[in-house]
Design a protein around this motif. Structure first.
Motif, PDB file in Angstrom:
ATOM      1  N   VAL A  69      38.266  40.226  19.293  1.00  0.00           N
ATOM      2  CA  VAL A  69      39.635  39.741  19.035  1.00  0.00           C
ATOM      3  C   VAL A  69      40.574  40.683  19.795  1.00  0.00           C
ATOM      4  CG1 VAL A  69      41.387  39.343  17.253  1.00  0.00           C
ATOM      5  CG2 VAL A  69      38.959  38.900  16.754  1.00  0.00           C
ATOM      6  N   PRO A  70      41.278  40.178  20.829  1.00  0.00           N
ATOM      7  CA  PRO A  70      42.052  41.097  21.668  1.00  0.00           C
ATOM      8  C   PRO A  70      43.375  41.546  21.054  1.00  0.00           C
ATOM      9  CG  PRO A  70      42.189  38.857  22.534  1.00  0.00           C
ATOM     10  CD  PRO A  70      41.296  38.792  21.330  1.00  0.00           C
ATOM     11  N   GLY A  71      43.867  40.822  20.051  1.00  0.00           N
ATOM     12  CA  GLY A  71      45.173  41.166  19.458  1.00  0.00           C
ATOM     13  C   GLY A  71      45.232  40.689  18.027  1.00  0.00           C
ATOM     14  N   LEU A  72      46.208  39.816  17.762  1.00  0.00           N
ATOM     15  CA  LEU A  72      46.356  39.308  16.392  1.00  0.00           C
ATOM     16  C   LEU A  72      45.249  38.313  16.043  1.00  0.00           C
ATOM     17  CD1 LEU A  72      50.196  38.636  16.040  1.00  0.00           C
ATOM     18  CD2 LEU A  72      48.833  40.324  14.770  1.00  0.00           C
ATOM     19  N   LEU A  73      44.702  38.482  14.854  1.00  0.00           N
ATOM     20  CA  LEU A  73      43.649  37.578  14.395  1.00  0.00           C
ATOM     21  C   LEU A  73      44.152  36.134  14.310  1.00  0.00           C
ATOM     22  CD1 LEU A  73      40.881  37.001  13.157  1.00  0.00           C
ATOM     23  CD2 LEU A  73      41.873  37.614  10.932  1.00  0.00           C
ATOM     24  N   ALA A  74      45.384  35.948  13.807  1.00  0.00           N
ATOM     25  CA  ALA A  74      45.903  34.592  13.634  1.00  0.00           C
ATOM     26  C   ALA A  74      45.987  33.863  14.981  1.00  0.00           C
ATOM     27  CB  ALA A  74      47.277  34.645  12.960  1.00  0.00           C
ATOM     28  N   GLU A  75      46.401  34.596  16.021  1.00  0.00           N
ATOM     29  CA  GLU A  75      46.508  33.980  17.354  1.00  0.00           C
ATOM     30  C   GLU A  75      45.118  33.683  17.924  1.00  0.00           C
ATOM     31  OE1 GLU A  75      49.021  36.543  19.667  1.00  0.00           O
ATOM     32  OE2 GLU A  75      50.812  35.972  18.507  1.00  0.00           O
ATOM     33  N   PHE A  76      44.177  34.579  17.633  1.00  0.00           N
ATOM     34  CA  PHE A  76      42.786  34.353  18.071  1.00  0.00           C
ATOM     35  C   PHE A  76      42.243  33.074  17.436  1.00  0.00           C
ATOM     36  CE2 PHE A  76      38.224  34.964  17.255  1.00  0.00           C
ATOM     37  CZ  PHE A  76      37.759  35.161  18.552  1.00  0.00           C
ATOM     38  N   CYS A  77      42.515  32.898  16.141  1.00  0.00           N
ATOM     39  CA  CYS A  77      42.047  31.692  15.435  1.00  0.00           C
ATOM     40  C   CYS A  77      42.627  30.444  16.096  1.00  0.00           C
ATOM     41  CB  CYS A  77      42.449  31.745  13.960  1.00  0.00           C
ATOM     42  SG  CYS A  77      41.542  32.990  13.032  1.00  0.00           S
ATOM     43  N   ARG A  78      43.912  30.497  16.416  1.00  0.00           N
ATOM     44  CA  ARG A  78      44.549  29.358  17.087  1.00  0.00           C
ATOM     45  C   ARG A  78      43.883  29.111  18.445  1.00  0.00           C
ATOM     46  NH1 ARG A  78      50.155  31.015  18.584  1.00  0.00           N
ATOM     47  NH2 ARG A  78      48.900  31.988  20.180  1.00  0.00           N
ATOM     48  N   ASP A  79      43.616  30.182  19.189  1.00  0.00           N
ATOM     49  CA  ASP A  79      43.059  30.043  20.533  1.00  0.00           C
ATOM     50  C   ASP A  79      41.646  29.456  20.516  1.00  0.00           C
ATOM     51  OD1 ASP A  79      45.419  31.110  21.376  1.00  0.00           O
ATOM     52  OD2 ASP A  79      44.618  33.097  21.859  1.00  0.00           O
ATOM     53  N   VAL A  80      40.839  29.777  19.484  1.00  0.00           N
ATOM     54  CA  VAL A  80      39.465  29.232  19.444  1.00  0.00           C
ATOM     55  C   VAL A  80      39.398  27.928  18.640  1.00  0.00           C
ATOM     56  CG1 VAL A  80      38.379  31.495  19.771  1.00  0.00           C
ATOM     57  CG2 VAL A  80      38.678  30.608  17.444  1.00  0.00           C
ATOM     58  N   GLY A  81      40.560  27.470  18.147  1.00  0.00           N
ATOM     59  CA  GLY A  81      40.604  26.195  17.414  1.00  0.00           C
ATOM     60  C   GLY A  81      40.023  26.280  16.007  1.00  0.00           C
ATOM     61  N   ALA A  82      40.117  27.461  15.402  1.00  0.00           N
ATOM     62  CA  ALA A  82      39.558  27.620  14.052  1.00  0.00           C
ATOM     63  C   ALA A  82      40.517  27.075  13.000  1.00  0.00           C
ATOM     64  CB  ALA A  82      39.273  29.094  13.772  1.00  0.00           C
ATOM     65  N   VAL A  83      39.944  26.384  12.012  1.00  0.00           N
ATOM     66  CA  VAL A  83      40.778  25.868  10.913  1.00  0.00           C
ATOM     67  C   VAL A  83      40.869  26.892   9.782  1.00  0.00           C
ATOM     68  CG1 VAL A  83      40.296  23.439  11.379  1.00  0.00           C
ATOM     69  CG2 VAL A  83      38.788  24.684   9.819  1.00  0.00           C
ATOM     70  N   ALA A  84      39.999  27.885   9.784  1.00  0.00           N
ATOM     71  CA  ALA A  84      40.021  28.854   8.683  1.00  0.00           C
ATOM     72  C   ALA A  84      39.448  30.199   9.100  1.00  0.00           C
ATOM     73  CB  ALA A  84      39.217  28.311   7.499  1.00  0.00           C
ATOM     74  N   VAL A  85      39.929  31.217   8.388  1.00  0.00           N
ATOM     75  CA  VAL A  85      39.326  32.552   8.404  1.00  0.00           C
ATOM     76  C   VAL A  85      38.433  32.598   7.169  1.00  0.00           C
ATOM     77  CG1 VAL A  85      39.824  35.014   8.037  1.00  0.00           C
ATOM     78  CG2 VAL A  85      41.338  33.630   9.481  1.00  0.00           C
ATOM     79  N   HIS A 107      51.330  32.847   7.527  1.00  0.00           N
ATOM     80  CA  HIS A 107      52.722  32.889   7.993  1.00  0.00           C
ATOM     81  C   HIS A 107      52.774  32.814   9.525  1.00  0.00           C
ATOM     82  CE1 HIS A 107      56.875  34.350   8.522  1.00  0.00           C
ATOM     83  NE2 HIS A 107      56.364  35.143   9.437  1.00  0.00           N
ATOM     84  N   LEU A 108      51.872  33.529  10.181  1.00  0.00           N
ATOM     85  CA  LEU A 108      51.938  33.640  11.643  1.00  0.00           C
ATOM     86  C   LEU A 108      51.600  32.328  12.349  1.00  0.00           C
ATOM     87  CD1 LEU A 108      50.344  37.190  12.095  1.00  0.00           C
ATOM     88  CD2 LEU A 108      52.718  36.563  12.567  1.00  0.00           C
ATOM     89  N   THR A 109      50.522  31.690  11.937  1.00  0.00           N
ATOM     90  CA  THR A 109      50.098  30.478  12.673  1.00  0.00           C
ATOM     91  C   THR A 109      49.685  29.328  11.769  1.00  0.00           C
ATOM     92  OG1 THR A 109      47.791  31.177  12.783  1.00  0.00           O
ATOM     93  CG2 THR A 109      49.181  31.845  14.621  1.00  0.00           C
ATOM     94  N   GLY A 110      49.740  29.538  10.462  1.00  0.00           N
ATOM     95  CA  GLY A 110      49.331  28.470   9.545  1.00  0.00           C
ATOM     96  C   GLY A 110      47.844  28.464   9.241  1.00  0.00           C
ATOM     97  N   VAL A 111      47.082  29.416   9.798  1.00  0.00           N
ATOM     98  CA  VAL A 111      45.633  29.409   9.548  1.00  0.00           C
ATOM     99  C   VAL A 111      45.349  29.749   8.075  1.00  0.00           C
ATOM    100  CG1 VAL A 111      45.200  31.855  10.234  1.00  0.00           C
ATOM    101  CG2 VAL A 111      43.378  30.130  10.442  1.00  0.00           C
ATOM    102  N   GLU A 112      44.439  28.998   7.500  1.00  0.00           N
ATOM    103  CA  GLU A 112      44.069  29.217   6.096  1.00  0.00           C
ATOM    104  C   GLU A 112      42.981  30.286   6.007  1.00  0.00           C
ATOM    105  OE1 GLU A 112      45.562  27.977   3.619  1.00  0.00           O
ATOM    106  OE2 GLU A 112      46.449  26.078   4.246  1.00  0.00           O
TER     107      GLU A 112
END
Ligand code: PNS
Length: 168
Positions: A69-85, A107-112
């Motif tokens: 994960v190069p930076g923020l986890l929430a942005e990484f999730c968005r970039d790989v198309g993840a619906v959840a952590v 808050h950052l990207t809406g990832v659950e």
């Protein structure tokens, strides 16, 4: 296809992490294991060692891959198309630590965030304790996947020079 991210500092990966990854894979079509930087921790193992140990540990589980994960986890999730952590909870202290992170990521990207209750047989296993046992000469082989104990012993002899563990 549903994708989830199992994030962590994985310093080092333990049998508890592996159990969580397998159980996350049973819930989602694809699991991306994200090796991330925890600003509150100084890593023993450099990021490439943590990633390589994870790649070996999950090699037998289809539908699981490992990325840094190069930076923020929430942005990484968005970039790989993840619906959840997906995170594991060994007890209340884990929830107290995870709850604000789950809120911030949403808050950052809406990832659950989905919490999975840890297997009680593995509840005593934490990377920090594994390292402490190893530091004091104890046997950690039954707490971590194959190959990890040797890597930890070697890192204790030659510590990681980067305070961030080499994560970008
Ligand atoms: O295994 P850990 O140390 O409990 O995992 C925590 C981790 C690495 C997942 C967390 O620190 C993280 O997400 N780091 C990436 C940077 C980030 O997104 N920070 C904001 C978290 S709300």
């Amino acid at each position: 296809m549903t994708t989830a991210v199992c994030p962590g500092s994985f310093d080092p990966v333990t049998l508890g992490h592996l159990d969580l990854i397998e159980r996350a894979r049973a819930l989602f079509d694809e699991v991306v294991v994200g090796v991330a930087h925890n600003a509150a921790k100084r890593a023993l193992l450099d990021v490439e060692t943590r990633r390589t140990l994870l790649v070996d540990a999950v090699a037998g589980i289809p539908g699981v891959r490992v990325e840094v994960v190069p930076g923020l986890l929430a942005e990484f999730c968005r970039d790989v198309g993840a619906v959840a952590v997906v995170k594991g909870l060994r007890g209340g202290a884990d929830f107290d630590a995870e709850h604000p992170m789950a809120l911030m990521n949403r808050h950052l990207t809406g990832v659950e965030t989905v919490f999975v209750v840890g297997d009680p047989r593995l509840a005593h296993i934490a990377s920090s304790m594994v390292k402490d046992v190893a530091r004091h000469g104890g046997d950690i082989a039954g707490l971590v996947p194959d190959g990890v104990a040797a890597a930890v012993r070697s890192a204790l002899v030659t510590p990681n020079p980067s305070p961030s563990g080499g994560t970008p």
